[in-house]
Structures are given as structure tokens and as C-alpha cells.
Scaffold this active site. Structure first.
Site, PDB file in Angstrom:
ATOM      1  N   GLY A 103       2.982   8.693   6.970  1.00  0.00           N
ATOM      2  CA  GLY A 103       4.505   9.017   6.890  1.00  0.00           C
ATOM      3  C   GLY A 103       5.309   8.306   8.141  1.00  0.00           C
ATOM      4  CG  HIS A 126       3.827  -3.290  -2.224  1.00  0.00           C
ATOM      5  ND1 HIS A 126       2.813  -2.636  -2.779  1.00  0.00           N
ATOM      6  CD2 HIS A 126       3.170  -4.421  -2.256  1.00  0.00           C
ATOM      7  CE1 HIS A 126       1.603  -3.076  -2.715  1.00  0.00           C
ATOM      8  NE2 HIS A 126       1.957  -4.335  -2.638  1.00  0.00           N
TER       9      HIS A 126
HETATM   10  C1  GAR Z   1       3.401   1.497   4.261  1.00  0.00           C
HETATM   11  O1  GAR Z   1       2.988   0.168   4.937  1.00  0.00           O
HETATM   12  C2  GAR Z   1       3.970   1.063   2.842  1.00  0.00           C
HETATM   13  O2  GAR Z   1       4.542  -0.110   2.768  1.00  0.00           O
HETATM   14  C3  GAR Z   1       2.310   1.254   2.149  1.00  0.00           C
HETATM   15  O3  GAR Z   1       1.749   2.080   2.847  1.00  0.00           O
HETATM   16  C4  GAR Z   1       2.138   2.462   4.020  1.00  0.00           C
HETATM   17  C5  GAR Z   1       2.390   3.776   4.421  1.00  0.00           C
HETATM   18  O4  GAR Z   1       2.742   4.111   5.784  1.00  0.00           O
HETATM   19  N1  GAR Z   1       2.608   1.357   0.757  1.00  0.00           N
HETATM   20  C6  GAR Z   1       1.773   0.931  -0.314  1.00  0.00           C
HETATM   21  O5  GAR Z   1       1.032   0.345   0.140  1.00  0.00           O
HETATM   22  C7  GAR Z   1       2.435   1.201  -1.607  1.00  0.00           C
HETATM   23  N2  GAR Z   1       1.591   0.453  -2.422  1.00  0.00           N
HETATM   24  P1  GAR Z   1       3.152   5.305   6.021  1.00  0.00           P
HETATM   25  O6  GAR Z   1       2.659   6.434   5.520  1.00  0.00           O
HETATM   26  O7  GAR Z   1       2.957   5.256   7.853  1.00  0.00           O
HETATM   27  O8  GAR Z   1       4.796   5.325   6.189  1.00  0.00           O
END
Ligand code: GAR
Length: 192
Positions: free
Chosen positions: A12, A104
Site C-alpha cells: 500500500g 502497472h
Molecule cells: C506497485 O509497484 C504497482 O505498480 C504494482 O504493485 C505494486 C504495489 O505496491 N502493481 C502491479 O504489479 C499490478 N499488476 P504498493 O502496494 O506498495 O503500492
């Protein structure tokens, strides 16, 4: 006041960044965070930031109208997927046309699709000896990572970079750009 609802599945950091970015905004606010993972760190972040947050299971998401009703009641102007790993069901897609976006961690259409998330993406980028990668912010449709692109930003991948180093570069891009893109989209909806 424009209202944002965030879906997140894990740490998050993007959700927190969005919440902090808009916390003193007079016209935009993050009203709720929803997660499919009751152990997600995003729930701790929301508690600290005093943002309403709920977790739900797959039945509540895809078989009953529980999450759908919760969303309707929150009256979001924008639904933001920030590290959310489940496909959005059709009833939600239909109810919020052009109001659901995703971030993404790669330059779509490369490195998208089912199973391509988080470190899986960065490992694939390094294994394939890419010289650049980046972030993509796009509208959400019924297929993973295939909706219309809204914004991309790039960074270099050096031959010596590990997947963790690539992840750090991506994190920096996400922190810098995601809130601004969200803000611009909401301002465009009908000039606030
Ligand atoms: C982020 O890097 C986002 O771009 C990626 O997950 C991470 C979440 O980090 N999303 C994907 O890979 C979607 N396919 P966070 O929970 O620390 O925000």
C-alpha cells in the site's frame, strides 16, 4: 468534493502516497480503501492515516453484491487500483465506465497480463536484458492490463541492475507521477 476509492492488495505504498497527497486538498479526497487481503499492510497504513478501510473475500467481490453495494454507497468519482491483484467483475466495470484506473510497473503492453505483478515484472525485465522500463497508468477493462493508456514514464535499466534496483526506480516513478495523474484526471472530469 471529488471522491477517490482505492483498491490495494499488499503493502500500500501507493495508496499511502495518494492519501497523503490529497489530505489537505480542498476538492479531492481519498474516502475509502478496499482490500482483498485481510493481512495487507495497507490496512495498518489506513489505520494510522485514519482512512476508512475494509477487507473482503472473493465471494463478496464476485458472487454477492457486497463490494458492489459498498462502492455504490461511497459514490466514487474515481476508483484507483494501486497494487490490486484481482480482476474487476463486470458489474463494477459497467457501473463505473471510465472511472477505474490501474497502475502497472512496466511499459505496457510489455510485461502485462495475468501473473505479471510486482517483482515478477522486474525479474522478467532484468532477465530479458531490457534497457528501459517504466510505469503505465491505464483505464481498466475486463482483461488484465489491457485498457487504454493514460500515462507512461520511463527509466533506464543498466546492465548491472538487479530486479530490486529496478523495483526501487519504479517505486520512485510511481511516487512522483501517480498522484499528479489522478489529480489531472479528476480535474478534467468537469473542471473543479
Ligand atoms: C506497485 O509497484 C504497482 O505498480 C504494482 O504493485 C505494486 C504495489 O505496491 N502493481 C502491479 O504489479 C499490478 N499488476 P504498493 O502496494 O506498495 O503500492
Amino acid at each position: 468534493m471529488k471522491r477517490i476509492v482505492i483498491f490495494a492488495s499488499g503493502s500500500g505504498s501507493n495508496a499511502e502516497n495518494l492519501i497523503r497527497f490529497f489530505e489537505n486538498s480542498p476538492d479531492i479526497s481519498v474516502v475509502q480503501v478496499l482490500t482483498n487481503n485481510p493481512k495487507a499492510k495497507v490496512l495498518d497504513r489506513c489505520k494510522k492515516l485514519k482512512i476508512s478501510a475494509f477487507s473482503f473475500n472473493r465471494i463478496a467481490f464476485t458472487e454477492t453484491a457486497d463490494v458492489f453495494s459498498l462502492l455504490k454507497a461511497s459514490k466514487p468519482d474515481l476508483i484507483v487500483l494501486a497494487g490490486f491483484l484481482w480482476k474487476i467483475p463486470e458489474n463494477i466495470l459497467k457501473a463505473f465506465p471510465n472511472k477505474i484506473i490501474n497502475i502497472h510497473p512496466a511499459l505496457l503492453p510489455k510485461y502485462g497480463g495475468k501473473g505479471m505483478y510486482g517483482m515478477h515484472v522486474h525479474r522478467a525485465v532484468v532477465e530479458n536484458k531490457e534497457t528501459k522500463t517504466g510505469i503505465s497508468i491505464h483505464y481498466v477493462n475486463e482483461n488484465y492490463d489491457e485498457g487504454a493508456l493514460i500515462f507512461q514514464a520511463e527509466c533506464e535499466v543498466l546492465p548491472k541492475d538487479s530486479p530490486e534496483e529496478v523495483a526501487a526506480k519504479i517505486h520512485e516513478l510511481e511516487m512522483e507521477h501517480f498522484p499528479k495523474v489522478v489529480q489531472q484526471l479528476l480535474q478534467k472530469q468537469d473542471k473543479i
